[in-house]
Design a protein around this motif. Structure first.
Motif, PDB file in Angstrom:
ATOM      1  N   ALA A 120      29.482  24.264 -37.606  1.00 52.19           N
ATOM      2  CA  ALA A 120      29.382  24.815 -38.963  1.00 52.19           C
ATOM      3  C   ALA A 120      28.075  25.567 -39.147  1.00 52.19           C
ATOM      4  N   VAL A 133      25.379  26.054 -42.035  1.00 54.29           N
ATOM      5  CA  VAL A 133      24.959  25.365 -43.256  1.00 54.29           C
ATOM      6  C   VAL A 133      23.812  26.142 -43.897  1.00 54.29           C
ATOM      7  N   THR A 171      31.699  26.569 -43.044  1.00 52.09           N
ATOM      8  CA  THR A 171      30.399  26.835 -43.648  1.00 52.09           C
ATOM      9  C   THR A 171      30.168  25.850 -44.786  1.00 52.09           C
ATOM     10  N   CYS A 172      28.909  25.513 -45.000  1.00 50.19           N
ATOM     11  CA  CYS A 172      28.529  24.588 -46.070  1.00 50.19           C
ATOM     12  C   CYS A 172      27.352  25.187 -46.826  1.00 50.19           C
ATOM     13  N   ALA A 206      23.078  18.412 -46.163  1.00 48.53           N
ATOM     14  CA  ALA A 206      24.427  18.975 -46.028  1.00 48.53           C
ATOM     15  C   ALA A 206      24.863  19.008 -44.569  1.00 48.53           C
ATOM     16  N   PHE A 264      28.181  17.288 -42.890  1.00 48.63           N
ATOM     17  CA  PHE A 264      29.193  17.900 -42.026  1.00 48.63           C
ATOM     18  C   PHE A 264      29.369  17.108 -40.739  1.00 48.63           C
ATOM     19  N   SER A 288      33.323  16.611 -46.602  1.00 51.76           N
ATOM     20  CA  SER A 288      33.683  17.961 -47.014  1.00 51.76           C
ATOM     21  C   SER A 288      32.482  18.624 -47.692  1.00 51.76           C
ATOM     22  N   CYS A 289      32.533  19.947 -47.838  1.00 58.48           N
ATOM     23  CA  CYS A 289      31.420  20.661 -48.466  1.00 58.48           C
ATOM     24  C   CYS A 289      31.937  21.937 -49.095  1.00 58.48           C
ATOM     25  N   THR A 290      31.073  22.577 -49.881  1.00 58.63           N
ATOM     26  CA  THR A 290      31.413  23.848 -50.515  1.00 58.63           C
ATOM     27  C   THR A 290      31.079  24.990 -49.568  1.00 58.63           C
ATOM     28  N   ALA A 291      32.034  25.868 -49.335  1.00 57.93           N
ATOM     29  CA  ALA A 291      31.819  26.969 -48.400  1.00 57.93           C
ATOM     30  C   ALA A 291      30.804  27.962 -48.939  1.00 57.93           C
TER      31      ALA A 291
END
Length: 498
Positions: free
Chosen positions: A363, A365, A415-416, A436, A440, A445-448
């Motif tokens: 990812a 970040v 992406t986070c 963050a 991951f 989960s995370c916000t893109a």
């Protein structure tokens, strides 16, 4: 070393770096991929004033660009050299069509051979030794990173310190807000002075605990340690798991041993999930990027790492690179790369190289990266101390992916979005981007990263300096690395360095 010799009579230095920096694989330069010891094409023989006149240097630069430039159809050879007062202005005019298409955002430039060699060999430069970020909302100047062996750190300037006022003495201190009001960002940069050793500036500073003091700092030569002695690497414990954290400041040759030490420590602890913090890393030597990729991929020896491709007329120099065994390497199973708009070139190469092999376990970040999927070679006019960094090659991963001119966020597997909070030290598990990244790696989960954040990260590029949105996600131009009007080679590689 990769790309040590690309032609029988020309030792080209390849380099990958941010906006004007280099990254290469061998030789005398940087900017995109190179080591710092080779010499490239050399012309001019006498060292006389005529040999180094502006007209002669312009003619030499034009010849090199005609021969090597990656985008020959985007080279404006009709511009009149007599219309320009500096070599760099003439070069900028020649490559303007490619710049208009965002394919050469100040990546082609002339620099000093001696200055660049010193930088790539040991990370040597001169200044007070901090990275500065300007808050365009508050019109305030902050230290976003400090080098431990430099004058500013010894005087109490560290990440999170606000520089309230600047002067040459306590009697003529001017507030940063007043400087900006009088002349914009150039006035703030100019107040800091050039990088000449012995130059002294007086600062009124405010620490994160609101303590205010006045300090005097004198510029000196110092080495840009590629990994900090405080937070360069560590093992973070969270939720019953161990995560490796490594923060690489720049891709110089001295980084190889430091990276090997970091990964040996990870290997000894059985770490396979890693946070790679490249948030302010503008690039450097491709050879060091390859070392980094090898250290992450012990299980992939013999597999394709990446491809380097030149223009058709120089295709004999094309190269396929393969993963190779590296002492201390680990078989990473999950990787989180921390990036911002200052993350470019060799940094993006490492990220892009990892993408095909961990499609569900890698990812980006923080914020979108800068977008530099091309590399430079260094061409030397040695008698004039001119090194022309020319965009001459494109970089692709094992899946032939490489056109990330708008940054990696739109094409990365995951992406986070996260902020870069300078109230926390780098390496702190509670710093939002690192937090963050841990999330991951642990499967949360995370916000893109949004398109608005991606566009803001590259909103402002001037004179070869990288712009970066390093504040709260989505806040365009909230805080960016302070730009030098006429950046040194080190400032091209390290956005915000003074």
């Amino acid at each position: 070393m990769r790309f040590a010799l690309l032609a029988p009579l020309v030792a080209l230095s390849l380099a990958l770096a941010g906006c004007g920096g280099g990254d290469g694989g061998s030789g005398s330069s940087s900017g995109s991929t190179s080591t710092s010891t080779s010499t490239a094409t050399t012309t001019s023989s006498s060292g006389t004033s005529s040999a180094c006149s502006l007209a002669t240097r312009e003619a030499w630069a034009l010849a090199q660009l005609k021969e090597w430039y990656l985008f020959p159809d985007l080279l404006d050879t009709t511009v009149d050299p007599d219309a320009y007062s500096t070599l760099q202005d003439y070069i900028d005019a020649l490559v303007a069509p490619a710049r208009a298409e965002s394919k050469d955002r100040y990546f082609t430039y002339v620099t000093s051979i001696a200055e660049e060699n010193a930088y790539y060999a040991s990370g040597e430069t001169a200044g007070i030794g901090v990275r500065l970020g300007f808050d365009y909302t508050a019109k305030a100047l902050y230290v976003i990173e400090a080098y431990e062996n430099a004058p500013a750190y010894a005087a109490g300037l560290d990440r999170g310190t606000q520089i309230v006022a600047i002067g040459t003495s306590t009697a003529n201190l001017q507030t940063v807000s007043a400087l900006y009001a009088s002349g914009g960002i150039d006035a703030v940069s100019d107040a800091l002075g050039d990088s000449t050793v012995g130059t002294t500036r007086v600062f009124q500073i405010r620490q994160p605990d609101s303590t205010v003091s006045t300090v005097s700092v004198t510029k000196a030569d110092f080495e840009l340690d590629p990994l900090s002695s405080r937070y360069g690497y560590k093992i973070i414990q969270s939720g019953g798991e161990s995560y490796g954290y490594v923060n690489l400041r720049t891709f110089v040759s001295t980084a190889n041993a430091a990276l090997a030490e970091a990964f040996a420590a990870f290997k000894a602890q059985g770490v396979t999930k890693v946070i790679v913090d490249l948030r302010y890393n503008g690039g450097g030597l491709i050879s060091v990027a390859d070392t980094f990729s090898n250290l992450l991929n012990a299980q992939r020896t013999g597999s394709v790492m990446n491809y380097v491709t030149f223009r058709d007329s120089k295709s004999d120099n094309d190269e396929t690179s393969y993963f190779s065994a590296q002492d201390g390497a680990i078989a990473a199973t999950r990787v989180a790369f921390i990036g911002t708009g200052s993350t470019a070139s060799a940094s993006e190469l490492v990220m892009n190289t990892q993408k095909p092999y961990l499609p569900n376990d890698v990812a980006l970040v923080g914020a979108n990266t800068y977008g530099k999927p091309v590399g430079q070679i260094g061409l030397d006019n040695s008698d004039c101390d001119d090194r022309l960094r020319v965009i001459a090659l494109k970089l692709e991963n094992a899946d032939h992916e490489g056109d990330y001119y708008s940054g990696l966020a739109s094409s990365y597997p995951a992406t986070c979005e996260a902020s870069d909070d300078i109230s926390y030290q780098l390496g702190d598990a509670n710093e939002p981007s690192i937090k963050a990244a841990i999330g991951f790696l642990s499967g949360n989960s995370c916000t893109a990263i949004t398109s608005s954040l991606a566009s803001s990260a590259t909103a402002s590029v001037q004179q070869g300096a990288l712009a970066d949105s390093v504040s709260v996600a989505g806040a365009a131009r909230a805080r960016e690395p302070l730009e030098a009007k006429s950046p040194s080679f080190a400032q091209r590689q390290l956005p915000g360095l003074f």
